[in-house]
Design a protein around this motif. Sequence first.
Motif, PDB file in Angstrom:
ATOM      1  N   UNK A   7       0.840  -1.209   0.000  1.00 24.41           N
ATOM      2  CA  UNK A   7       0.000   0.000   0.000  1.00 24.41           C
ATOM      3  C   UNK A   7       0.873   1.256   0.000  1.00 24.41           C
ATOM      4  N   UNK A   8       1.843   1.300   0.914  1.00 28.54           N
ATOM      5  CA  UNK A   8       2.698   2.485   1.009  1.00 28.54           C
ATOM      6  C   UNK A   8       3.527   2.665  -0.260  1.00 28.54           C
ATOM      7  N   UNK A   9       3.969   1.556  -0.844  1.00 28.76           N
ATOM      8  CA  UNK A   9       4.730   1.638  -2.085  1.00 28.76           C
ATOM      9  C   UNK A   9       3.868   2.214  -3.203  1.00 28.76           C
ATOM     10  N   UNK A  10       2.648   1.730  -3.305  1.00 24.73           N
ATOM     11  CA  UNK A  10       1.745   2.257  -4.326  1.00 24.73           C
ATOM     12  C   UNK A  10       1.484   3.742  -4.161  1.00 24.73           C
ATOM     13  N   UNK A  11       1.282   4.174  -2.928  1.00 29.30           N
ATOM     14  CA  UNK A  11       1.010   5.601  -2.684  1.00 29.30           C
ATOM     15  C   UNK A  11       2.202   6.466  -3.079  1.00 29.30           C
ATOM     16  N   UNK A  12       3.417   6.009  -2.755  1.00 26.61           N
ATOM     17  CA  UNK A  12       4.611   6.765  -3.133  1.00 26.61           C
ATOM     18  C   UNK A  12       4.779   6.805  -4.650  1.00 26.61           C
ATOM     19  N   UNK A  13       4.508   5.686  -5.307  1.00 22.96           N
ATOM     20  CA  UNK A  13       4.610   5.645  -6.771  1.00 22.96           C
ATOM     21  C   UNK A  13       3.611   6.601  -7.412  1.00 22.96           C
ATOM     22  N   UNK A  14       2.416   6.678  -6.861  1.00 25.01           N
ATOM     23  CA  UNK A  14       1.432   7.629  -7.390  1.00 25.01           C
ATOM     24  C   UNK A  14       1.940   9.054  -7.302  1.00 25.01           C
ATOM     25  N   UNK A  15       2.562   9.388  -6.177  1.00 23.59           N
ATOM     26  CA  UNK A  15       3.071  10.750  -6.021  1.00 23.59           C
ATOM     27  C   UNK A  15       4.189  11.048  -7.003  1.00 23.59           C
ATOM     28  N   UNK A  55       3.975   9.989 -10.043  1.00 23.46           N
ATOM     29  CA  UNK A  55       3.327   9.978 -11.347  1.00 23.46           C
ATOM     30  C   UNK A  55       3.254   8.623 -12.004  1.00 23.46           C
ATOM     31  N   UNK A  56       3.637   7.565 -11.297  1.00 21.38           N
ATOM     32  CA  UNK A  56       3.634   6.221 -11.889  1.00 21.38           C
ATOM     33  C   UNK A  56       2.372   5.485 -11.431  1.00 21.38           C
ATOM     34  N   UNK A  57       1.225   5.907 -11.935  1.00 24.97           N
ATOM     35  CA  UNK A  57      -0.039   5.333 -11.481  1.00 24.97           C
ATOM     36  C   UNK A  57      -0.204   3.884 -11.937  1.00 24.97           C
ATOM     37  N   UNK A  58       0.343   3.554 -13.102  1.00 27.87           N
ATOM     38  CA  UNK A  58       0.183   2.190 -13.615  1.00 27.87           C
ATOM     39  C   UNK A  58       0.841   1.179 -12.678  1.00 27.87           C
ATOM     40  N   UNK A  59       2.077   1.464 -12.269  1.00 28.95           N
ATOM     41  CA  UNK A  59       2.735   0.539 -11.356  1.00 28.95           C
ATOM     42  C   UNK A  59       2.081   0.588  -9.971  1.00 28.95           C
ATOM     43  N   UNK A  60       1.630   1.772  -9.553  1.00 29.83           N
ATOM     44  CA  UNK A  60       0.964   1.879  -8.254  1.00 29.83           C
ATOM     45  C   UNK A  60      -0.243   0.948  -8.196  1.00 29.83           C
ATOM     46  N   UNK A  61      -1.022   0.920  -9.271  1.00 27.99           N
ATOM     47  CA  UNK A  61      -2.199   0.053  -9.311  1.00 27.99           C
ATOM     48  C   UNK A  61      -1.779  -1.416  -9.191  1.00 27.99           C
ATOM     49  N   UNK A  62      -0.680  -1.784  -9.841  1.00 31.01           N
ATOM     50  CA  UNK A  62      -0.191  -3.165  -9.715  1.00 31.01           C
ATOM     51  C   UNK A  62       0.160  -3.491  -8.266  1.00 31.01           C
ATOM     52  N   UNK A  63       0.792  -2.544  -7.583  1.00 26.54           N
ATOM     53  CA  UNK A  63       1.163  -2.784  -6.183  1.00 26.54           C
ATOM     54  C   UNK A  63      -0.080  -2.897  -5.304  1.00 26.54           C
ATOM     55  N   UNK A  64      -1.085  -2.060  -5.555  1.00 24.96           N
ATOM     56  CA  UNK A  64      -2.318  -2.166  -4.774  1.00 24.96           C
ATOM     57  C   UNK A  64      -2.956  -3.545  -4.966  1.00 24.96           C
ATOM     58  N   UNK A  65      -2.962  -4.016  -6.195  1.00 25.20           N
ATOM     59  CA  UNK A  65      -3.588  -5.314  -6.463  1.00 25.20           C
ATOM     60  C   UNK A  65      -2.785  -6.453  -5.831  1.00 25.20           C
ATOM     61  N   UNK A  66      -1.468  -6.321  -5.797  1.00 21.80           N
ATOM     62  CA  UNK A  66      -0.659  -7.335  -5.108  1.00 21.80           C
ATOM     63  C   UNK A  66      -0.946  -7.293  -3.608  1.00 21.80           C
ATOM     64  N   UNK A  67      -1.161  -6.110  -3.084  1.00 24.33           N
ATOM     65  CA  UNK A  67      -1.513  -6.000  -1.675  1.00 24.33           C
ATOM     66  C   UNK A  67      -2.847  -6.644  -1.362  1.00 24.33           C
TER      67      UNK A  67
END
Length: 654
Positions: free
Chosen positions: A92-100, A102-114
């Motif tokens: 979750x924290x990794x996805x949030x940092x990635x979003x900040x 600008x890497x929303x695509x990878x952030x979404x992948x991290x959320x789904x892995x979570x």
Amino acid sequence: MTADAVARCEAWLSQRPDDRPGMAALAEALGAEGRFAEALAWIERAVAGPSPLPAWIGRHGILLARAGRFAEAVARIEAALSSGPDAADLRWELGRALERLGNSERAIREYRRGLELAPDHPGILASLGSALWLRRESAPAMEALRRAVELRPDWVPVRDSLANAHHYIGEWDEAERIFDETLRLRPDDLTSRLNACIARLRVIYADPAERQRSRAAYIRDLHALERLPLPASVDELLRVLGARKPFLLAYQGEVDRDLQAVYGGLLCRAVAARHPEFVRPLPPRPPAPGERIRVGILSAFFRHHSNWKMRLRAWLEDLDRDRFEVHAYFPGEGADAETARARSLADAFVEGSRSVADWARRIRADRLHVLLIPEIGMNSTTMQLAAMRLAPVQASSWGHPQTSGMPTVDDFLSSAMMEPADGEQHYTERLVRLPGLSCRPIPVAKAPERVTRAELGVGPDHVLYWCCQSLYKYLPEHDDVFPRIAARLPAARFLFLGHPDGPKVELAFQQRIGRAFAAFGLDAAVHCRFLGRLSSERFAGCAQASDIFLDSIGWSGCNSTIEGMMFDLPVVTWPGRTMRARHSDAILRLAGIARTIVATREAYVELAARIGADPGLRGELRAEVARGKHRIFEDRSYLPGLEAYLAAAAKGRR
């Protein structure tokens, strides 16, 4: 964690100064209090020793993210995940940092892995829903938000996000139901009340009475907000103020000065509470002899956009660089070829991902004489910066043609040709009437896609009226003009657009237009075509295929009017009481074409039908447009007025 926890950890470490678990515990306690710099110092001591625990490395990454150091945060959280067990919270924290970053695509992948690790994690569901929403994946976004609310019914920001999503897609009653339920849970929650207030403004109104009820509810809720104290932390309030702007208010066709003063005042109060160092007015600092006047232009639209085409590019090209040094600030996204052009035209061009405070520090460091903010109300960062004092004189313009309501904005640079006689009463800023259009529009149109009439469902004998405005520009008070034209000219066919992500919004508009036609004994399905979303190229192709540009009433076309005229379309317009209802009127008069400007509803209907019925008249008007349109793009009458304003403002003589 509380202050007691901090005290306990400090006491422990006073007896055991080298205890690394104690350092990590103190870092966590300090982080819980928002003391991130101190927390980082302790966690860095903990991880500096041999074989740090993965949990400490992960905590280090989380604290880096809280401190706004997102790239470093990503690296540390990844290190924690590679050296220890997988963990939903770290994903979750990794996805949030990635979003900040600008890497929303990878952030979404991290959320789904979570979520694979913890399917009922409300935080991950909420973040996933928000990320998907920003990518316009509305159905899965709303499902994730709905599930997060089910798991945590008292989580107000997520409830608000879900309600806002319902509002956007045209489920306005459901949005209000969720907001009302939230306010029963938290009646004094200023942020939720703000969200609910903005949601009173609908994209489409069923009839004039619904629009009036909406406005009354907005006014009631806005004044209630004015009476509430600011929360202890205004970060979430500022996020909502930036994301949930009263953008739709201006489309109600009324003068909003007093209402905008309340909203602008609330924004300035919140910004002052969060960034008190940027509130103090700056004294005038007139340029020294021989020194150029430093002019800043702050805009999120140094790219292919109507604001770039209408004013930004010409201002960069036309200002005399022997007298003016132009600094451009671009806090937006979507850089393109026009962004590259802007970089080459500005003396200094600042861009990239920065915090609001970092932007403010950079702009202040440039010691500007005047800061121009051509549009306020369309970008979150720009709005917050406009609520600060970053230059001795700050001025807005009509990129979003509505008063800011902010006491931090001194002047409103407008068009003398567009402003009504009582225009001064429409702004909290001092109105400055610049000559001409106040700018020099530059055609940056895409090459039109070939569009045949058969594709549009019209025959060779039909007359095609181009009605190309956003649907919220069409108020129910004026729906009758379309069936009235059709009653006089059965061959009339009206082309409307769609809504970006809301088939329910389009349906609401279509049903309302259907009722208007039925009132005249006509079938809207015969006379109206709804095109949905169009690419820029197809938009231009549809304009080229049309016969007449039928201007919207209450907020007229501007960029779209000019683009229609590029294809020699006659423009029928009925100017209204505000500047934003008079764009086409000014454009036509500048082009020397006044006979398609009318003063009444009946004249609007009569002229539109007459042009449609008379091919000869249509040809004459097309020839007039072809002869006169170049004047729009060549007119530099605004420039001496703009330069005189900037020179006077720099010297403190506005």
